[in-house]
Design a protein around this motif. Structure first.
Motif, PDB file in Angstrom:
ATOM      1  N   ILE A  43      37.006   1.669  34.973  1.00 50.59           N
ATOM      2  CA  ILE A  43      37.164   1.308  33.559  1.00 50.59           C
ATOM      3  C   ILE A  43      38.284   2.135  32.908  1.00 50.59           C
ATOM      4  CG2 ILE A  43      35.997   1.254  31.302  1.00 50.59           C
ATOM      5  CD1 ILE A  43      33.345   0.801  33.005  1.00 50.59           C
ATOM      6  N   THR A  44      38.349   3.420  33.262  1.00 51.46           N
ATOM      7  CA  THR A  44      39.378   4.293  32.698  1.00 51.46           C
ATOM      8  C   THR A  44      40.776   3.867  33.158  1.00 51.46           C
ATOM      9  OG1 THR A  44      37.763   6.096  32.686  1.00 51.46           O
ATOM     10  CG2 THR A  44      40.048   6.725  32.364  1.00 51.46           C
ATOM     11  N   ARG A  45      40.885   3.457  34.409  1.00 50.96           N
ATOM     12  CA  ARG A  45      42.187   2.974  34.924  1.00 50.96           C
ATOM     13  C   ARG A  45      42.612   1.711  34.188  1.00 50.96           C
ATOM     14  NH1 ARG A  45      43.296   3.982  41.291  1.00 50.96           N
ATOM     15  NH2 ARG A  45      42.984   6.223  41.239  1.00 50.96           N
ATOM     16  N   THR A  51      49.590   5.873  33.833  1.00 48.81           N
ATOM     17  CA  THR A  51      50.402   6.915  33.217  1.00 48.81           C
ATOM     18  C   THR A  51      49.495   8.073  32.781  1.00 48.81           C
ATOM     19  OG1 THR A  51      51.869   5.189  32.381  1.00 48.81           O
ATOM     20  CG2 THR A  51      52.088   7.358  31.379  1.00 48.81           C
ATOM     21  N   CYS A  52      49.942   9.287  33.032  1.00 43.86           N
ATOM     22  CA  CYS A  52      49.144  10.463  32.647  1.00 43.86           C
ATOM     23  C   CYS A  52      48.996  10.517  31.126  1.00 43.86           C
ATOM     24  CB  CYS A  52      49.798  11.750  33.165  1.00 43.86           C
ATOM     25  SG  CYS A  52      48.895  13.237  32.662  1.00 43.86           S
ATOM     26  N   TYR A  53      47.760  10.613  30.667  1.00 49.71           N
ATOM     27  CA  TYR A  53      47.467  10.623  29.239  1.00 49.71           C
ATOM     28  C   TYR A  53      48.065  11.851  28.558  1.00 49.71           C
ATOM     29  CZ  TYR A  53      44.650  10.401  24.934  1.00 49.71           C
ATOM     30  OH  TYR A  53      44.238  10.330  23.634  1.00 49.71           O
ATOM     31  N   THR A  54      48.053  12.985  29.239  1.00 53.28           N
ATOM     32  CA  THR A  54      48.451  14.226  28.582  1.00 53.28           C
ATOM     33  C   THR A  54      49.922  14.624  28.756  1.00 53.28           C
ATOM     34  OG1 THR A  54      47.320  15.308  30.436  1.00 53.28           O
ATOM     35  CG2 THR A  54      46.203  15.345  28.329  1.00 53.28           C
ATOM     36  N   CYS A  55      50.626  14.113  29.762  1.00 48.24           N
ATOM     37  CA  CYS A  55      52.046  14.482  29.886  1.00 48.24           C
ATOM     38  C   CYS A  55      52.973  13.276  29.997  1.00 48.24           C
ATOM     39  CB  CYS A  55      52.267  15.445  31.049  1.00 48.24           C
ATOM     40  SG  CYS A  55      52.261  14.654  32.664  1.00 48.24           S
ATOM     41  N   TYR A  65      46.857  10.201  41.005  1.00 51.07           N
ATOM     42  CA  TYR A  65      46.280   9.240  40.064  1.00 51.07           C
ATOM     43  C   TYR A  65      44.803   9.618  39.866  1.00 51.07           C
ATOM     44  CZ  TYR A  65      45.780   4.486  38.038  1.00 51.07           C
ATOM     45  OH  TYR A  65      45.576   3.410  37.211  1.00 51.07           O
ATOM     46  N   GLN A  66      44.575  10.485  38.850  1.00 51.15           N
ATOM     47  CA  GLN A  66      43.234  11.047  38.678  1.00 51.15           C
ATOM     48  C   GLN A  66      42.578  10.623  37.372  1.00 51.15           C
ATOM     49  OE1 GLN A  66      42.841  15.130  39.701  1.00 51.15           O
ATOM     50  NE2 GLN A  66      43.788  14.746  41.686  1.00 51.15           N
ATOM     51  N   THR A  67      41.264  10.750  37.363  1.00 49.97           N
ATOM     52  CA  THR A  67      40.503  10.501  36.146  1.00 49.97           C
ATOM     53  C   THR A  67      40.054  11.860  35.643  1.00 49.97           C
ATOM     54  OG1 THR A  67      39.757   8.420  37.083  1.00 49.97           O
ATOM     55  CG2 THR A  67      38.567   9.205  35.153  1.00 49.97           C
ATOM     56  N   ILE A  89      43.188   8.948  32.117  1.00 52.91           N
ATOM     57  CA  ILE A  89      43.966   9.071  33.352  1.00 52.91           C
ATOM     58  C   ILE A  89      44.846  10.319  33.252  1.00 52.91           C
ATOM     59  CG2 ILE A  89      45.887   8.014  34.654  1.00 52.91           C
ATOM     60  CD1 ILE A  89      43.000   6.782  35.111  1.00 52.91           C
ATOM     61  N   GLN A  90      44.870  11.083  34.314  1.00 54.40           N
ATOM     62  CA  GLN A  90      45.726  12.273  34.354  1.00 54.40           C
ATOM     63  C   GLN A  90      46.396  12.431  35.710  1.00 54.40           C
ATOM     64  OE1 GLN A  90      43.006  15.500  32.940  1.00 54.40           O
ATOM     65  NE2 GLN A  90      44.529  15.730  31.323  1.00 54.40           N
ATOM     66  N   CYS A  91      47.535  13.129  35.698  1.00 48.80           N
ATOM     67  CA  CYS A  91      48.210  13.444  36.947  1.00 48.80           C
ATOM     68  C   CYS A  91      47.524  14.676  37.547  1.00 48.80           C
ATOM     69  CB  CYS A  91      49.696  13.720  36.706  1.00 48.80           C
ATOM     70  SG  CYS A  91      50.037  15.224  35.772  1.00 48.80           S
ATOM     71  N   TYR A  92      47.827  14.953  38.790  1.00 47.42           N
ATOM     72  CA  TYR A  92      47.236  16.090  39.492  1.00 47.42           C
ATOM     73  C   TYR A  92      47.535  17.406  38.759  1.00 47.42           C
ATOM     74  CZ  TYR A  92      45.978  19.254  43.300  1.00 47.42           C
ATOM     75  OH  TYR A  92      45.395  20.254  44.045  1.00 47.42           O
ATOM     76  N   ASN A  93      48.762  17.523  38.286  1.00 47.82           N
ATOM     77  CA  ASN A  93      49.175  18.758  37.621  1.00 47.82           C
ATOM     78  C   ASN A  93      48.351  19.024  36.352  1.00 47.82           C
ATOM     79  OD1 ASN A  93      50.845  21.075  37.438  1.00 47.82           O
ATOM     80  ND2 ASN A  93      52.075  20.050  35.867  1.00 47.82           N
TER      81      ASN A  93
END
Ligand SMILES: [Zn+2]
Length: 149
Positions: A43-45, A51-55, A65-67, A89-93
């Motif tokens: 659902i989040t995807r 696209t990373c929500y924070t950067c 490709y993380q939640t 959605i967030q990137c690994y970093n």
């Protein structure tokens, strides 16, 4: 010590049954948690894309490709761990190296949904932290999220 008498067999059987029942319960809950988390990710995807929500990094693929959780999963209640409002959605970093990059996460959530939205998440986390949830709670949540996908 198990006594060497006819009682021995009965004791053994009883012990086995208890262990089996315990294992069943545990794996059942683990399965439900896995299923619920799978739905949260799906659902989040759908909601945020890749696209990373924070950067803003993207398109994210594979292990990047993380939640991610706003209130980190290590610090949040079970309820918040599976709450779609607490996920993006967030990137690994951002998710791993920056532990969720929560300062930016918070600013963006406030900008997008308002101050109350963020405060409600924090308040509810404090109120539900440490609380245990029955199997039925996970089943209901799964049914609710299956309707959303
Ligand atoms: Zn990022």
């Amino acid at each position: 010590m198990i006594p060497r008498s006819p009682v021995r067999l009965r004791t053994k059987t009883t012990t086995k049954k208890v262990i089996k029942r315990g294992r069943f319960k545990k794996s059942e809950l683990a399965k439900l948690k896995l299923k619920l988390w799978g739905l949260c990710r799906e659902i989040t995807r759908k909601k945020y894309g890749n696209t990373c929500y924070t950067c803003g990094k993207g398109p994210l693929t594979g292990s990047s490709y993380q939640t991610g959780h706003f209130i980190t999963s290590s610090n949040c209640s079970v309820e918040l761990r599976y709450d779609l409002k607490n996920l993006a959605i967030q990137c690994y970093n951002c998710n791993i190296n920056k532990s969720g990059n929560w300062v930016v996460f918070e600013k963006l959530l406030q900008k997008e949904h308002g101050f109350t939205y963020v405060e409600e998440l924090k308040t509810r986390n404090l109120a539900t932290k440490g609380k245990t949830y029955p199997i039925s709670w996970f089943e209901e949540k799964i049914a609710q999220y299956e309707d959303l996908r």
